[in-house]
Write a protein that holds these residues in place. Structure first.
Motif, PDB file in Angstrom:
ATOM      1  N   ASP A  32       0.825  -1.198   0.000  1.00  0.00           N
ATOM      2  CA  ASP A  32       0.000   0.000   0.000  1.00  0.00           C
ATOM      3  C   ASP A  32       0.856   1.243   0.000  1.00  0.00           C
ATOM      4  OD1 ASP A  32      -2.712  -0.953   0.001  1.00  0.00           O
ATOM      5  OD2 ASP A  32      -2.202  -1.884   1.922  1.00  0.00           O
ATOM      6  N   MET A  33       0.584   2.072  -0.963  1.00  0.00           N
ATOM      7  CA  MET A  33       1.235   3.375  -0.958  1.00  0.00           C
ATOM      8  C   MET A  33       0.609   4.217   0.153  1.00  0.00           C
ATOM      9  SD  MET A  33       1.740   6.015  -4.031  1.00  0.00           S
ATOM     10  CE  MET A  33       1.379   7.735  -3.868  1.00  0.00           C
ATOM     11  N   PHE A  35      -0.497  10.052   1.292  1.00  0.00           N
ATOM     12  CA  PHE A  35       0.306  11.187   1.745  1.00  0.00           C
ATOM     13  C   PHE A  35      -0.527  12.405   2.112  1.00  0.00           C
ATOM     14  CE2 PHE A  35       3.504   8.652  -0.416  1.00  0.00           C
ATOM     15  CZ  PHE A  35       4.551   8.707   0.487  1.00  0.00           C
ATOM     16  N   LEU A  47       7.150  -4.710  -5.187  1.00  0.00           N
ATOM     17  CA  LEU A  47       6.256  -3.939  -4.327  1.00  0.00           C
ATOM     18  C   LEU A  47       5.008  -3.458  -5.070  1.00  0.00           C
ATOM     19  CD1 LEU A  47       9.033  -1.768  -2.640  1.00  0.00           C
ATOM     20  CD2 LEU A  47       7.852  -3.729  -1.645  1.00  0.00           C
ATOM     21  N   GLY A  48       4.887  -3.851  -6.320  1.00  0.00           N
ATOM     22  CA  GLY A  48       3.740  -3.404  -7.092  1.00  0.00           C
ATOM     23  C   GLY A  48       3.698  -1.899  -7.274  1.00  0.00           C
ATOM     24  N   PRO A  86       4.218   1.141  -9.483  1.00  0.00           N
ATOM     25  CA  PRO A  86       4.307   1.360 -10.933  1.00  0.00           C
ATOM     26  C   PRO A  86       5.498   2.221 -11.336  1.00  0.00           C
ATOM     27  CG  PRO A  86       2.122   1.939 -10.108  1.00  0.00           C
ATOM     28  CD  PRO A  86       2.976   1.683  -8.919  1.00  0.00           C
ATOM     29  N   LEU A 110       6.958   5.251 -12.908  1.00  0.00           N
ATOM     30  CA  LEU A 110       6.411   6.610 -13.067  1.00  0.00           C
ATOM     31  C   LEU A 110       7.117   7.360 -14.187  1.00  0.00           C
ATOM     32  CD1 LEU A 110       6.230   7.650  -9.271  1.00  0.00           C
ATOM     33  CD2 LEU A 110       4.452   6.562 -10.683  1.00  0.00           C
ATOM     34  N   LEU A 150      -1.606   4.403 -14.756  1.00  0.00           N
ATOM     35  CA  LEU A 150      -2.751   3.565 -14.416  1.00  0.00           C
ATOM     36  C   LEU A 150      -3.948   4.435 -14.028  1.00  0.00           C
ATOM     37  CD1 LEU A 150      -3.978   0.792 -13.837  1.00  0.00           C
ATOM     38  CD2 LEU A 150      -2.832   0.808 -11.616  1.00  0.00           C
ATOM     39  N   ARG A 154      -4.486   5.519  -3.779  1.00  0.00           N
ATOM     40  CA  ARG A 154      -5.247   4.590  -4.631  1.00  0.00           C
ATOM     41  C   ARG A 154      -5.464   3.246  -3.946  1.00  0.00           C
ATOM     42  NH1 ARG A 154      -7.411   7.987  -8.509  1.00  0.00           N
ATOM     43  NH2 ARG A 154      -5.797   9.336  -9.335  1.00  0.00           N
ATOM     44  N   GLY A 155      -4.797   2.186  -4.356  1.00  0.00           N
ATOM     45  CA  GLY A 155      -5.043   0.878  -3.714  1.00  0.00           C
ATOM     46  C   GLY A 155      -6.025   0.031  -4.502  1.00  0.00           C
TER      47      GLY A 155
HETATM   48  C1  HEC Z   1       5.170   1.867   0.132  1.00  0.00           C
HETATM   49  C2  HEC Z   1       5.468   2.011  -1.270  1.00  0.00           C
HETATM   50  C3  HEC Z   1       5.176   3.322  -1.952  1.00  0.00           C
HETATM   51  C4  HEC Z   1       5.605   4.571  -1.620  1.00  0.00           C
HETATM   52  C5  HEC Z   1       6.487   4.963  -0.457  1.00  0.00           C
HETATM   53  C6  HEC Z   1       5.093   5.451  -2.642  1.00  0.00           C
HETATM   54  N1  HEC Z   1       4.362   4.774  -3.537  1.00  0.00           N
HETATM   55 FE1  HEC Z   1       3.425   5.531  -5.131  1.00  0.00          FE
HETATM   56  N2  HEC Z   1       2.582   3.751  -5.513  1.00  0.00           N
HETATM   57  C7  HEC Z   1       2.836   2.607  -4.799  1.00  0.00           C
HETATM   58  C8  HEC Z   1       1.934   1.570  -5.258  1.00  0.00           C
HETATM   59  C9  HEC Z   1       1.871   0.148  -4.717  1.00  0.00           C
HETATM   60  C10 HEC Z   1       1.137   2.151  -6.272  1.00  0.00           C
HETATM   61  C11 HEC Z   1       0.029   1.491  -7.062  1.00  0.00           C
HETATM   62  C12 HEC Z   1      -1.283   1.707  -6.366  1.00  0.00           C
HETATM   63  C13 HEC Z   1      -2.413   1.024  -7.086  1.00  0.00           C
HETATM   64  O1  HEC Z   1      -2.195   0.437  -8.142  1.00  0.00           O
HETATM   65  O2  HEC Z   1      -3.547   1.080  -6.596  1.00  0.00           O
HETATM   66  C14 HEC Z   1       1.595   3.522  -6.410  1.00  0.00           C
HETATM   67  C15 HEC Z   1       1.069   4.405  -7.337  1.00  0.00           C
HETATM   68  C16 HEC Z   1       1.544   5.677  -7.526  1.00  0.00           C
HETATM   69  C17 HEC Z   1       1.076   6.579  -8.529  1.00  0.00           C
HETATM   70  C18 HEC Z   1       0.040   6.264  -9.602  1.00  0.00           C
HETATM   71  C19 HEC Z   1       0.760   5.720 -10.804  1.00  0.00           C
HETATM   72  C20 HEC Z   1      -0.097   5.533 -12.027  1.00  0.00           C
HETATM   73  O3  HEC Z   1       0.354   4.815 -12.933  1.00  0.00           O
HETATM   74  O4  HEC Z   1      -1.199   6.074 -12.110  1.00  0.00           O
HETATM   75  C21 HEC Z   1       1.783   7.730  -8.394  1.00  0.00           C
HETATM   76  C22 HEC Z   1       1.660   8.962  -9.251  1.00  0.00           C
HETATM   77  C23 HEC Z   1       2.649   7.553  -7.284  1.00  0.00           C
HETATM   78  N3  HEC Z   1       2.482   6.285  -6.775  1.00  0.00           N
HETATM   79  C24 HEC Z   1       3.518   8.510  -6.807  1.00  0.00           C
HETATM   80  C25 HEC Z   1       4.183   8.397  -5.608  1.00  0.00           C
HETATM   81  C26 HEC Z   1       4.873   9.477  -5.010  1.00  0.00           C
HETATM   82  C27 HEC Z   1       5.053  10.835  -5.604  1.00  0.00           C
HETATM   83  C28 HEC Z   1       5.363   9.012  -3.825  1.00  0.00           C
HETATM   84  C29 HEC Z   1       6.111   9.764  -2.778  1.00  0.00           C
HETATM   85  C30 HEC Z   1       5.498  10.947  -2.272  1.00  0.00           C
HETATM   86  C31 HEC Z   1       4.983   7.616  -3.730  1.00  0.00           C
HETATM   87  N4  HEC Z   1       4.254   7.294  -4.814  1.00  0.00           N
HETATM   88  C32 HEC Z   1       5.329   6.788  -2.673  1.00  0.00           C
HETATM   89  C33 HEC Z   1       3.741   2.417  -3.791  1.00  0.00           C
HETATM   90  C34 HEC Z   1       4.378   3.459  -3.162  1.00  0.00           C
END
Ligand code: HEC
Ligand code: HEC
Length: 290
Positions: free
Chosen positions: A173-174, A177, A233-234, A236, A238, A244, A260-261
């Motif tokens: 899980d992201m 934030f 970690l699944g 994506p 960027l 997505l 998201r999730g």
């Molecule tokens: C704990 C791991 C983790 C961290 C830390 C994390 N992410 Fe993610 N992020 C993910 C995951 C897993 C997904 C996919 C979620 C889904 O598919 O529902 C994601 C999805 C995203 C997406 C959507 C991508 C798409 O293709 O639409 C963005 C944008 C993104 N993250 C940006 C960030 C940013 C910027 C940060 C830091 C502020 C961050 N993430 C921190 C795990 C993380």
């Protein structure tokens, strides 16, 4: 009456002897002989048919006919024959490793056909008929893989699903934030600009500069230092311009705000092992298999 045949003067045809209004006579024009014989023949045929085949409804059943023919039985036999023919391939697929299925042209053809059918019935509602995906539901044709695109990875994803209650489900899980107030609104804006800059889509270079630091601290552990993602970690990629959840600024901000999730159900509880293998081979074949 037979001896007093009357002939109608106008037409020269024999009459039946029936007369109305004194002079309106009924002519005797029987059906032609060939027609009559055909009708008798059909009557005889129908009697024979009724004796031989199921024909007559009874209160709770029907006459079955001496030949014992049943359309239902014919269909059942055909289905059984089809299953027997399939079982050869199904057994082979049950035994084979995924990459062995792929290397054997006969098995591959059978797996692709079965996989396509199972996909249409189970996966298309979320991923689309052509697996092209929708917002939140990934495109399975491209070579952008959130959870890995080799046969085993695809098979695991399909078997156990993503973020569901299955004990082997893919989990990760992201952080939310924004919702969990881990970052300020302005920081989310900056790191979103930075994320967009990875695919050349940023519009505010100063924000990108500020966002780089936040990204390194908060995001790179999952998404990688250069944003290339992490299939363990699944998280994506960027940096490739494939999004997505959409690649507009507001979409990216939203992703960072809520995390998201996306959820996919597990399939090993609903589909048998052979079908799951067929699906893995099918999805892998769609163009992006690694
Ligand atoms: C704990 C791991 C983790 C961290 C830390 C994390 N992410 Fe993610 N992020 C993910 C995951 C897993 C997904 C996919 C979620 C889904 O598919 O529902 C994601 C999805 C995203 C997406 C959507 C991508 C798409 O293709 O639409 C963005 C944008 C993104 N993250 C940006 C960030 C940013 C910027 C940060 C830091 C502020 C961050 N993430 C921190 C795990 C993380
Ligand atoms: C209820 C909607 C839903 C259904 C039905 C569904 N999926 Fe998914 N699937 C998803 C979502 C959502 C994701 C992305 C989850 C994430 O954010 O990681 C996904 C991801 C995947 C992935 C991983 C893609 C990648 O990039 O790693 C594969 C493979 C996949 N699905 C195959 C299938 C197959 C095959 C079926 C049918 C047996 C299926 N899905 C049915 C919602 C669904």
């Amino acid at each position: 009456m037979a001896d007093q045949k009357k002939i109608d003067k106008v037409t020269g045809v024999e009459t039946t002897g029936h007369v109305w209004d004194d002079d309106l006579q009924e002519l005797n024009n029987p059906m032609p002989k060939w027609w009559l014989y055909i009708m008798y023949a059909t009557i005889i045929w129908s009697i024979g048919y009724m004796v031989a085949y199921p024909a007559w409804p009874l209160a709770s059943d029907y006459t079955r006919g001496v030949l014992g023919y049943s359309q239902r039985q014919v269909v059942m036999d055909q289905i059984a024959a089809g299953k027997a023919a399939q079982s050869k391939f199904r057994d082979a697929i049950a035994q084979a490793e995924l990459n062995e299925i792929q290397k054997n042209p006969e098995l591959l053809e059978f797996a692709l056909a079965g996989g396509a059918a199972a996909f249409g019935g189970n996966c298309a509602p979320c991923h689309g008929r052509g697996a092209q995906g929708f917002k939140g539901y990934p495109n399975l044709n491209d070579d952008d893989w959130i959870w890995g695109g080799d046969l085993e990875a695809v098979h695991t994803t399909i078997r156990h699903g993503i973020r569901n209650a299955d004990e082997d489900s893919r989990q990760s899980d992201m952080p939310k934030f924004g919702q969990e107030q881990l970052l300020e609104k302005a920081q989310i804006n900056d790191v979103a600009e930075y994320a967009l800059s990875l695919s050349g889509a940023a519009t505010d270079q100063e924000a990108v500069g500020r966002g780089a630091e936040i990204f390194a601290e908060q995001c790179s552990a999952c998404h990688g230092e250069n944003g290339a993602g992490n299939t363990e970690l699944g998280a994506p990629n960027l940096a490739n311009g494939i999004w997505l959840y959409g690649g507009d600024k507001k979409d990216v901000v939203q992703s960072i705000h809520t995390g998201r999730g996306g959820v996919m159900p597990p399939w090993h509880t609903r589909l048998d092992d052979v079908t799951l293998k067929q699906l893995a081979v099918y999805v892998h074949s769609l163009g992006g298999g690694q």
